[in-house]
Scaffold this active site. Structure first.
Site, mmCIF file in Angstrom:
data_model
loop_
_atom_site.group_PDB
_atom_site.id
_atom_site.type_symbol
_atom_site.label_atom_id
_atom_site.label_comp_id
_atom_site.label_asym_id
_atom_site.label_seq_id
_atom_site.Cartn_x
_atom_site.Cartn_y
_atom_site.Cartn_z
ATOM 1 N N GLY A 46 0.826 -1.178 0.135
ATOM 2 C CA GLY A 46 -0.032 0.060 0.049
ATOM 3 C C GLY A 46 0.652 1.367 -0.014
ATOM 4 O O GLY A 46 1.921 1.347 -0.633
ATOM 5 N N CYS A 78 6.234 -5.521 0.431
ATOM 6 C CA CYS A 78 6.148 -4.165 -0.185
ATOM 7 C C CYS A 78 6.357 -3.045 0.695
ATOM 8 O O CYS A 78 7.065 -2.657 1.526
ATOM 9 C CB CYS A 78 5.218 -3.977 -1.383
ATOM 10 S SG CYS A 78 5.637 -2.785 -2.629
ATOM 11 N N ARG A 106 12.627 2.891 -1.638
ATOM 12 C CA ARG A 106 11.379 2.848 -2.006
ATOM 13 C C ARG A 106 11.403 3.100 -3.552
ATOM 14 O O ARG A 106 12.264 3.751 -4.158
ATOM 15 C CB ARG A 106 10.834 4.087 -1.477
ATOM 16 C CG ARG A 106 10.141 3.817 -0.082
ATOM 17 C CD ARG A 106 9.576 4.994 0.352
ATOM 18 N NE ARG A 106 8.478 5.494 -0.541
ATOM 19 C CZ ARG A 106 7.368 6.369 -0.291
ATOM 20 N NH1 ARG A 106 7.634 7.138 0.718
ATOM 21 N NH2 ARG A 106 6.308 6.474 -0.852
ATOM 22 N N HIS A 170 4.609 -9.117 -4.066
ATOM 23 C CA HIS A 170 3.307 -9.222 -3.642
ATOM 24 C C HIS A 170 2.768 -10.830 -3.621
ATOM 25 O O HIS A 170 2.157 -10.868 -4.834
ATOM 26 C CB HIS A 170 2.155 -8.302 -4.215
ATOM 27 C CG HIS A 170 2.504 -6.862 -3.955
ATOM 28 N ND1 HIS A 170 1.680 -6.238 -2.905
ATOM 29 C CD2 HIS A 170 2.929 -6.055 -4.416
ATOM 30 C CE1 HIS A 170 2.017 -5.025 -2.804
ATOM 31 N NE2 HIS A 170 3.149 -4.925 -3.777
ATOM 32 N N GLU A 172 0.222 -12.102 -2.307
ATOM 33 C CA GLU A 172 -0.985 -12.278 -2.110
ATOM 34 C C GLU A 172 -1.735 -11.759 -3.373
ATOM 35 O O GLU A 172 -2.874 -12.070 -3.569
ATOM 36 C CB GLU A 172 -1.410 -11.216 -0.986
ATOM 37 C CG GLU A 172 -1.313 -9.587 -1.482
ATOM 38 C CD GLU A 172 0.069 -8.986 -1.000
ATOM 39 O OE1 GLU A 172 0.190 -7.740 -1.555
ATOM 40 O OE2 GLU A 172 1.108 -9.835 -1.230
#
Length: 195
Positions: A46, A78, A106, A170, A172
């Site tokens: 996010g 992340c 980042r 990620h 997920e």
């Protein structure tokens, strides 16, 4: 045993889906009281600055600091990895929990439109794993106590330090649940053997 998914911002629903598919009791963590009901926590992808600010405002950050000292299992994906890092090189004033001995950059793998998928060799989860990178952080330094579980090129993208796990990618967002299973096994939580 309940695993929490930090639900302050980000793609927490996708982590809930993965855990529910593995038949694990889950809870969305939005308060300190929610966090205290769990035996482990996933910090989703996010916006790391937003998640960090909200974690401090709710008191969750302070509670996590106490829990980490008791070997509480945490997995950050992340933005979650960014929050676990001790330092963020290109955003030195951004808040992070600082629990892991890693330094990250980042968005090092590009912007949203430069997202990509790649097969990573992850022996600890049984071989090749399709990893999805979206504005992903890059680990640029890591301490001796950090175990590198997978690399993309020369850079670690999946690391473990004690009961802390972090990935640049990620898991997920895919159908392969092996990384979630690995975290559950770290946390000592029984799950269905589904992949």
């Amino acid at each position: 045993m309940t695993i929490g998914v930090l639900g302050l911002q980000g793609d927490f629903r996708e982590h809930l889906w993965a855990l529910q598919k593995l038949q694990v009791e889950t809870i969305v963590v939005k308060t300190v009281e929610d966090l205290r009901k769990t035996k482990g926590l996933i910090i989703p992808g996010g916006e790391s600055t937003t998640i960090g600010k909200l974690a401090r405002l709710t008191g969750i950050a302070d509670e996590l600091e106490k829990l980490v000292d008791q070997d509480f299992p945490i997995y950050g994906t992340c933005a979650g990895m960014i929050l676990l890092a001790k330092q963020i090189v290109n955003y030195p004033y951004q808040y992070s929990f600082g629990f892991m001995d890693i330094v990250v950059e980042r968005n090092a793998y590009g912007r949203q439109v430069e997202s990509f998928e790649v097969n990573l060799d992850i022996p600890s989860t049984g071989g090749l794993f399709k990893a999805i990178f979206i504005r992903a952080p890059k680990i640029v330094e890591w301490g001796e106590g950090v175990e590198v579980l997978a690399r993309y090129g020369d850079s670690p993208v999946l690391v473990r330090q004690g009961n802390l796990l972090a990935s640049s990618f990620h898991p997920e967002l895919g159908q392969d649940l092996r990384i979630h299973k690995y975290f559950l096994e770290m946390a000592g939580v029984k799950h269905a053997g589904i992949c």
